[in-house]
Design an enzyme around this catalytic site. Structure first.
Site, PDB file in Angstrom:
ATOM      1  N   ASP A 161       0.833  -1.223  -0.044  1.00 49.04           N
ATOM      2  CA  ASP A 161       0.001  -0.066  -0.174  1.00 49.04           C
ATOM      3  C   ASP A 161       0.901   1.076  -0.043  1.00 49.04           C
ATOM      4  O   ASP A 161       1.946   1.316   0.492  1.00 49.04           O
ATOM      5  CB  ASP A 161      -0.912   0.039   1.052  1.00 49.04           C
ATOM      6  N   LYS A 162       0.297   2.290  -0.477  1.00 44.70           N
ATOM      7  CA  LYS A 162       0.909   3.866  -0.496  1.00 44.70           C
ATOM      8  C   LYS A 162       1.807   3.987   0.776  1.00 44.70           C
ATOM      9  O   LYS A 162       2.914   4.201   0.851  1.00 44.70           O
ATOM     10  CB  LYS A 162       0.186   4.679  -0.773  1.00 44.70           C
TER      11      LYS A 162
END
Length: 349
Positions: A163-164
């Site tokens: 995820d970011k």
């Protein structure tokens, strides 16, 4: 715009992105020639193969507005069948999506690199793959600049995501054969992936816990994932082993071992047992101990090299914000010296 484009899909989630035909500063008239592979296909599907840098939804819009012609006549039905030898044109305008897959020089922290693969230590805040809202400045853009071969690989060789706002280690392929081998190894659960997570609430009970609970789209909020009952809502098997490393009055430090790789798996599983991650507002966590992003770090990666068959194991040091949060909550962690390779014995447990 150049006719030559990288072999890269529009997104890891299969999302369709709509773009209007009347946007963009330039117009390109591109020639079309239907070959044997396109014979008998719907026009929109044939165009996806011949103009891969645009989404199917965008190409359908071009068809609807008469921007596609075959054999001298405009074709306005996406379902029209094409034949090998059909010739024509398509009027194209660049969109953010079509321009996304471009090299962008950026500093990449590499834990390992050879002719076949590399291991990247991704910082929090770096998006892995272009998507709406992040058409540039992604890890994929950086990989295209770092390695010219990446232009010829789907997703620039990316075989799994973080995820970011999750930091840590990712393996990236540098050849198609290695990419296929890594995808198969991950699917067969032959790649060891371990994470450190800082969670709300003191740990209670046994120090080791296995969470085996299906994960799917939250039926009450389609923008997030959840533990679901597969007899009522779509979901996939998801298993995470969780081990307590250090306990405190406000929260706990745990090590999570993935046995499957569902979207947001660790975040969902931790929330489901009453320990949402710090600053993970999507799943019930709140900012604390200075953390402004979900407290999740992919610190260990273990695999067998697809070509040399060497056993590889990598460990990444804690990012500064994660280490500071541990100090603030007075939690100890015996941190590895930094990214390294060695025998992966015991790395999956």
């Amino acid at each position: 715009m150049k006719n030559s484009k990288p072999i890269i899909s529009t997104g890891l989630d299969g999302d369709e992105f709509e773009d209007r035909a009347d946007t963009g500063p330039e117009l390109e008239l591109r020639a079309l020639l239907m070959g044997a592979p396109q014979h008998g296909l719907r026009l929109d599907l044939a165009l996806v193969e011949l103009v891969p840098e645009f989404s199917r939804s965008y190409l359908q819009q071009l068809i609807d507005c008469g921007a596609v012609a075959l054999n001298g006549l405009a074709v306005r039905k996406a379902s029209a069948r094409v034949k090998a030898g059909d010739r024509g044109t398509i009027e194209l305008r660049p969109t953010p999506q079509s321009q996304a897959f471009k090299p962008e020089t950026m500093a990449l922290e590499l834990a390992y690199e050879d002719d076949y693969l590399m291991v990247v230590n991704k910082p929090a805040g770096l998006v892995v793959h272009p998507a709406p809202g992040n058409w540039s400045g992604t890890l994929l853009n950086g990989l295209l600049a770092h390695d010219a071969q990446a232009m010829n690989l789907p997703r620039a060789g990316i075989v799994h995501r973080l995820d970011k706002d999750t930091s840590g280690l990712m393996v990236v392929a540098r050849t198609r054969a290695v990419m296929d081998a890594l995808v198969q190894a991950i699917a067969a659960r032959e790649v060891g992936r371990q994470y450190l997570a800082l969670a709300h609430g003191p740990w209670v009970g046994p120090t080791r816990r296995e969470v085996d609970a299906p994960v799917g789209r939250d039926p009450r909020n389609r923008l997030r994932m959840a533990v679901v009952d597969p007899t009522k809502n779509p979901g996939k098997q998801a298993r995470t082993d969780i081990e307590l490393l250090e306990n405190g009055e406000q929260g706990c430090l745990v090590r999570c071992t993935l046995h499957t790789g569902r979207t947001h798996q660790i975040r969902v599983h931790m929330a489901s047992i009453g320990h949402p991650l710090l600053a993970d507002e999507v799943y019930g966590g709140s900012a604390a101990a200075g953390m402004q992003r979900q407290a999740l770090h992919a610190f260990r990666l273990a695999l067998t090299h697809p070509v040399t068959q060497q056993a590889l194991r990598f460990e990444a040091a804690l990012p500064m914000d994660f280490a500071q949060a541990l100090r603030e909550w007075r939690l100890r962690y015996n941190e590895p010296a930094g990214p390294k390779t060695s025998s992966p014995a015991g790395s999956r447990g």
